[in-house]
Design an enzyme around this catalytic site. Structure first.
Site, PDB file in Angstrom:
ATOM      1  N   TYR A 147       2.194 -42.478 -18.130  1.00  0.00           N
ATOM      2  CA  TYR A 147       1.826 -43.827 -16.387  1.00  0.00           C
ATOM      3  C   TYR A 147       0.690 -42.431 -15.760  1.00  0.00           C
ATOM      4  CZ  TYR A 147       1.830 -45.544 -12.039  1.00  0.00           C
ATOM      5  OH  TYR A 147       1.744 -46.009 -11.118  1.00  0.00           O
ATOM      6  N   ASP A 148       0.426 -41.170 -16.026  1.00  0.00           N
ATOM      7  CA  ASP A 148      -0.627 -40.688 -15.294  1.00  0.00           C
ATOM      8  C   ASP A 148      -1.923 -40.574 -16.003  1.00  0.00           C
ATOM      9  OD1 ASP A 148       1.334 -40.138 -13.435  1.00  0.00           O
ATOM     10  OD2 ASP A 148       0.712 -38.218 -13.814  1.00  0.00           O
ATOM     11  N   LYS A 151      -2.972 -44.832 -16.837  1.00  0.00           N
ATOM     12  CA  LYS A 151      -3.834 -45.247 -15.794  1.00  0.00           C
ATOM     13  C   LYS A 151      -4.973 -43.998 -15.577  1.00  0.00           C
ATOM     14  CE  LYS A 151      -1.616 -48.178 -13.635  1.00  0.00           C
ATOM     15  NZ  LYS A 151      -1.620 -48.818 -12.776  1.00  0.00           N
ATOM     16  N   GLY A 209      13.421 -30.985  -0.501  1.00  0.00           N
ATOM     17  CA  GLY A 209      13.006 -31.612   0.668  1.00  0.00           C
ATOM     18  C   GLY A 209      11.249 -31.119   1.156  1.00  0.00           C
ATOM     19  N   THR A 210      10.956 -30.130   1.013  1.00  0.00           N
ATOM     20  CA  THR A 210       9.707 -30.047   1.732  1.00  0.00           C
ATOM     21  C   THR A 210       8.789 -31.118   1.031  1.00  0.00           C
ATOM     22  OG1 THR A 210       9.666 -27.607   0.139  1.00  0.00           O
ATOM     23  CG2 THR A 210      10.818 -27.616   2.506  1.00  0.00           C
ATOM     24  N   GLN A 211       9.034 -31.080  -0.217  1.00  0.00           N
ATOM     25  CA  GLN A 211       7.610 -31.704  -0.548  1.00  0.00           C
ATOM     26  C   GLN A 211       7.246 -33.449  -0.016  1.00  0.00           C
ATOM     27  OE1 GLN A 211      10.759 -31.861  -2.189  1.00  0.00           O
ATOM     28  NE2 GLN A 211      11.174 -34.012  -3.548  1.00  0.00           N
ATOM     29  N   ASP A 278       7.113 -33.067 -10.870  1.00  0.00           N
ATOM     30  CA  ASP A 278       7.042 -33.692  -9.362  1.00  0.00           C
ATOM     31  C   ASP A 278       6.310 -33.002  -8.578  1.00  0.00           C
ATOM     32  OD1 ASP A 278       9.380 -35.370  -7.950  1.00  0.00           O
ATOM     33  OD2 ASP A 278       8.128 -34.536  -6.602  1.00  0.00           O
ATOM     34  N   ARG A 282       1.023 -35.182  -1.755  1.00  0.00           N
ATOM     35  CA  ARG A 282       0.587 -36.005  -1.620  1.00  0.00           C
ATOM     36  C   ARG A 282      -0.022 -36.617  -0.093  1.00  0.00           C
ATOM     37  NH1 ARG A 282       2.950 -39.813  -4.802  1.00  0.00           N
ATOM     38  NH2 ARG A 282       2.691 -38.497  -6.486  1.00  0.00           N
TER      39      ARG A 282
HETATM   40  P1  NAD Z   1       6.450 -53.557 -10.002  1.00  0.00           P
HETATM   41  O1  NAD Z   1       7.261 -53.022 -10.650  1.00  0.00           O
HETATM   42  O2  NAD Z   1       7.642 -54.164  -8.758  1.00  0.00           O
HETATM   43  O3  NAD Z   1       5.565 -54.536 -10.258  1.00  0.00           O
HETATM   44  C1  NAD Z   1       4.277 -54.489 -11.584  1.00  0.00           C
HETATM   45  C2  NAD Z   1       4.622 -55.922 -12.376  1.00  0.00           C
HETATM   46  O4  NAD Z   1       4.035 -55.778 -13.854  1.00  0.00           O
HETATM   47  C3  NAD Z   1       6.404 -56.421 -12.330  1.00  0.00           C
HETATM   48  O5  NAD Z   1       6.128 -57.700 -11.981  1.00  0.00           O
HETATM   49  C4  NAD Z   1       6.132 -56.688 -14.262  1.00  0.00           C
HETATM   50  O6  NAD Z   1       6.903 -56.777 -14.667  1.00  0.00           O
HETATM   51  C5  NAD Z   1       4.629 -56.337 -14.990  1.00  0.00           C
HETATM   52  N1  NAD Z   1       4.506 -56.376 -15.735  1.00  0.00           N
HETATM   53  C6  NAD Z   1       5.256 -54.430 -16.786  1.00  0.00           C
HETATM   54  N2  NAD Z   1       4.685 -54.241 -17.917  1.00  0.00           N
HETATM   55  C7  NAD Z   1       3.851 -55.773 -18.377  1.00  0.00           C
HETATM   56  C8  NAD Z   1       2.920 -56.552 -19.022  1.00  0.00           C
HETATM   57  N3  NAD Z   1       2.776 -55.311 -20.228  1.00  0.00           N
HETATM   58  N4  NAD Z   1       3.048 -57.660 -19.196  1.00  0.00           N
HETATM   59  C9  NAD Z   1       2.672 -57.948 -17.839  1.00  0.00           C
HETATM   60  N5  NAD Z   1       3.610 -57.808 -16.405  1.00  0.00           N
HETATM   61  C10 NAD Z   1       4.132 -56.931 -17.072  1.00  0.00           C
HETATM   62  O7  NAD Z   1       5.351 -52.464  -9.518  1.00  0.00           O
HETATM   63  P2  NAD Z   1       4.315 -52.065  -7.924  1.00  0.00           P
HETATM   64  O8  NAD Z   1       4.838 -51.562  -6.943  1.00  0.00           O
HETATM   65  O9  NAD Z   1       4.610 -53.665  -7.885  1.00  0.00           O
HETATM   66  O10 NAD Z   1       3.196 -51.883  -9.175  1.00  0.00           O
HETATM   67  C11 NAD Z   1       1.931 -52.475  -9.264  1.00  0.00           C
HETATM   68  C12 NAD Z   1       0.734 -51.783  -9.349  1.00  0.00           C
HETATM   69  O11 NAD Z   1      -0.024 -51.083  -8.502  1.00  0.00           O
HETATM   70  C13 NAD Z   1       0.942 -51.785 -10.900  1.00  0.00           C
HETATM   71  O12 NAD Z   1       0.041 -51.346 -11.700  1.00  0.00           O
HETATM   72  C14 NAD Z   1       1.067 -49.602 -10.223  1.00  0.00           C
HETATM   73  O13 NAD Z   1       0.791 -48.772 -11.619  1.00  0.00           O
HETATM   74  C15 NAD Z   1       0.123 -49.166  -9.283  1.00  0.00           C
HETATM   75  N6  NAD Z   1       0.907 -49.144  -8.312  1.00  0.00           N
HETATM   76  C16 NAD Z   1       1.373 -49.377  -6.961  1.00  0.00           C
HETATM   77  C17 NAD Z   1       2.563 -47.875  -5.933  1.00  0.00           C
HETATM   78  C18 NAD Z   1       3.725 -47.925  -5.323  1.00  0.00           C
HETATM   79  O14 NAD Z   1       3.306 -47.308  -4.476  1.00  0.00           O
HETATM   80  N7  NAD Z   1       4.033 -49.104  -5.560  1.00  0.00           N
HETATM   81  C19 NAD Z   1       1.849 -46.942  -6.311  1.00  0.00           C
HETATM   82  C20 NAD Z   1       0.037 -46.217  -6.344  1.00  0.00           C
HETATM   83  C21 NAD Z   1      -0.004 -47.580  -7.611  1.00  0.00           C
HETATM   84  N1  UDP Z   2      13.060 -38.314  -4.327  1.00  0.00           N
HETATM   85  C1  UDP Z   2      14.351 -37.783  -3.855  1.00  0.00           C
HETATM   86  N2  UDP Z   2      15.357 -38.897  -3.638  1.00  0.00           N
HETATM   87  C2  UDP Z   2      15.325 -39.647  -4.066  1.00  0.00           C
HETATM   88  C3  UDP Z   2      14.103 -40.012  -5.069  1.00  0.00           C
HETATM   89  C4  UDP Z   2      13.192 -39.838  -4.091  1.00  0.00           C
HETATM   90  O1  UDP Z   2      13.951 -36.421  -3.013  1.00  0.00           O
HETATM   91  O2  UDP Z   2      16.401 -40.248  -4.377  1.00  0.00           O
HETATM   92  C5  UDP Z   2      11.890 -37.526  -4.246  1.00  0.00           C
HETATM   93  C6  UDP Z   2      11.147 -37.111  -5.540  1.00  0.00           C
HETATM   94  O3  UDP Z   2      11.274 -36.167  -6.570  1.00  0.00           O
HETATM   95  C7  UDP Z   2       9.150 -37.674  -4.936  1.00  0.00           C
HETATM   96  C8  UDP Z   2       9.183 -38.252  -3.446  1.00  0.00           C
HETATM   97  O4  UDP Z   2      11.145 -38.259  -3.855  1.00  0.00           O
HETATM   98  O5  UDP Z   2       9.379 -35.660  -4.489  1.00  0.00           O
HETATM   99  C9  UDP Z   2       8.957 -39.421  -3.931  1.00  0.00           C
HETATM  100  O6  UDP Z   2       9.525 -40.061  -5.451  1.00  0.00           O
HETATM  101  P1  UDP Z   2       9.335 -41.421  -5.775  1.00  0.00           P
HETATM  102  O7  UDP Z   2       9.762 -41.698  -6.845  1.00  0.00           O
HETATM  103  O8  UDP Z   2       9.357 -42.048  -4.652  1.00  0.00           O
HETATM  104  O9  UDP Z   2       7.871 -41.451  -5.982  1.00  0.00           O
HETATM  105  P2  UDP Z   2       6.187 -40.089  -7.002  1.00  0.00           P
HETATM  106  O10 UDP Z   2       6.942 -39.398  -7.385  1.00  0.00           O
HETATM  107  O11 UDP Z   2       6.637 -41.513  -7.639  1.00  0.00           O
HETATM  108  O12 UDP Z   2       5.436 -40.137  -5.851  1.00  0.00           O
END
Ligand code: NAD
Ligand code: UDP
Ligand code: UDP
Length: 319
Positions: A147-148, A151, A209-211, A278, A282
């Site tokens: 993912y990271d 992106k 849980g301090t993250q 993790d 942030r």
């Molecule tokens: P989500 O999983 O609800 O939405 C992602 C959508 O993309 C889904 O509808 C899924 O079916 C579709 N999808 C996945 N792979 C696909 C493919 N190969 N072709 C077509 N469609 C595909 O997630 P979200 O939280 O709505 O995230 C949307 C975007 O925002 C993502 O790109 C995600 O990386 C980014 N984002 C979200 C958050 C957050 O906190 N929600 C944070 C940072 C970035």
């Molecule tokens: N986390 C947690 N309990 C849960 C789910 C997540 O303590 O049931 C923690 C996880 O380890 C992370 C933070 O909550 O430190 C946010 O997690 P999430 O998966 O929502 O997002 P991301 O790590 O991608 O920011």
């Protein structure tokens, strides 16, 4: 008068995508929602289906797509660790091949294109809060790398298409966002905690849980995305979009339990190990968004949680 634009939202049936489609339709645009329904659902967009200006196409963005549009919001990509680690190779393909195809499309039709990037490009950050100039601390071979790094590579592609082909690009680095239509089983912290509190189950706390995380309510985030797309072309980003209010995960648990209303109850915790890589902290530095978009989030965590809990209450009640 608002001129009706043809706007494509990839990932439009997902959590953020469905809210974005709704906002654009309400504004009077034509919206093409492209989604392979991997994590998105038709339920998220059912209420939009009757609108003649809304169109849904089942398509995987890793394959080429030929349509005519004015603007592209590229959101397609699973976003939660459980989902994106389910098939990590497909995650990288979605981020990278998906970006190439959407950029190729934008180039052919001269469309403006916005990328939903992520705070994960900063990895486990050594600079706090994170400004856009910080280059990050990402493990390229760990379980979050698909993912990271996917992106990060997508951002590279956006800037190379911009430099090489003069594409009009926008890159938003989205920080943790929550709200109605989040996937109830995606393992993310807000959805997990609300569902656990509603069911009276112990709250799963990873690590001590301090993250920390900073949580942005979905309406604020969508407003930021639209402002970024509508900004002048010199505003390419990357721009951080998120809520700078920073909370420990334990504080989040306590707030959720209090708001769900299990009166007088102290949350019972079930401790689990902190997942690999993790991030410990942030928090977005949003000075750039404030300056160039005149945007800042308005909804405070408690208020946003109160708007989100009823959505999960319905889901839990339906079993
Ligand atoms: P989500 O999983 O609800 O939405 C992602 C959508 O993309 C889904 O509808 C899924 O079916 C579709 N999808 C996945 N792979 C696909 C493919 N190969 N072709 C077509 N469609 C595909 O997630 P979200 O939280 O709505 O995230 C949307 C975007 O925002 C993502 O790109 C995600 O990386 C980014 N984002 C979200 C958050 C957050 O906190 N929600 C944070 C940072 C970035
Ligand atoms: N986390 C947690 N309990 C849960 C789910 C997540 O303590 O049931 C923690 C996880 O380890 C992370 C933070 O909550 O430190 C946010 O997690 P999430 O998966 O929502 O997002 P991301 O790590 O991608 O920011
Ligand atoms: N592409 C697409 N739709 C279009 C135009 C291009 O899906 O309307 C895809 C095409 O399949 C190509 C990718 O976008 O693989 C990159 O296109 P670009 O024109 O940048 O590169 P090239 O075709 O020269 O490889």
């Amino acid at each position: 008068m608002h001129l009706r634009k043809r706007i494509m939202v990839t990932g439009g049936a997902g959590f953020l995508g469905s809210h974005l489609c709704e906002k654009l339709l309400n504004r009077g645009d034509d919206v093409l929602c492209v989604d392979n329904f991997f994590t998105g659902t038709k339920d998220n967009i059912l209420h939009l289906m009757k609108n003649p200006h809304f169109e849904v196409m089942r398509h995987d963005v890793t394959f080429p797509l030929y349509v005519e549009v004015d603007e592209i919001y590229n959101l397609a990509c699973p976003a939660s660790p459980i989902h994106y680690q389910h098939d990590p190779v497909q995650t990288t393909k979605t981020a990278v091949h998906g970006a190439i195809n959407m950029l190729g499309l934008a180039k052919r039709v001269g469309a403006k294109i916005l990328q939903a990037s992520t705070s994960e490009v900063y990895g486990d950050p050594e600079v706090h809060p994170q400004p856009e100039s910080y280059r990050g601390n990402v493990n390229p071979i760990g379980p979050r790398a698909c993912y990271d790094e996917g992106k990060r590579c997508a951002e590279t592609l956006f800037f190379d298409y911009h430099r090489q082909s003069n594409l009009r690009i926008r890159v938003a680095r989205i920080f943790n966002t929550y709200g109605p239509r989040m996937h109830p089983n995606d393992g993310r912290v807000v959805s997990n905690f609300i569902v656990q509190a509603l069911k009276g189950e112990p709250i799963t706390l990873y690590g001590d849980g301090t993250q920390t995380r900073s949580f942005c309510y979905v309406d604020d985030l969508i407003e930021g995305l639209v402002r970024l797309m509508d900004a002048k072309d010199s505003v390419t980003g990357p721009v951080n979009l998120g809520n700078p209010g920073e909370f420990t995960i334990r504080e989040l648990a306590e707030t959720v339990v209090r708001l769900v209303g299990r009166k007088g109850k102290k949350p019972a915790f079930k401790k689990k190990p902190l997942p690999a890589d993790d991030p410990l902290q942030r928090c977005p530095d949003i000075r750039l968004a404030k300056k160039v978009l005149e945007w800042a989030p308005k909804v405070r965590l408690e208020e946003g949680l109160k708007k989100t809990i009823p959505y999960f209450r319905d889901i839990v009640a339906r079993g």
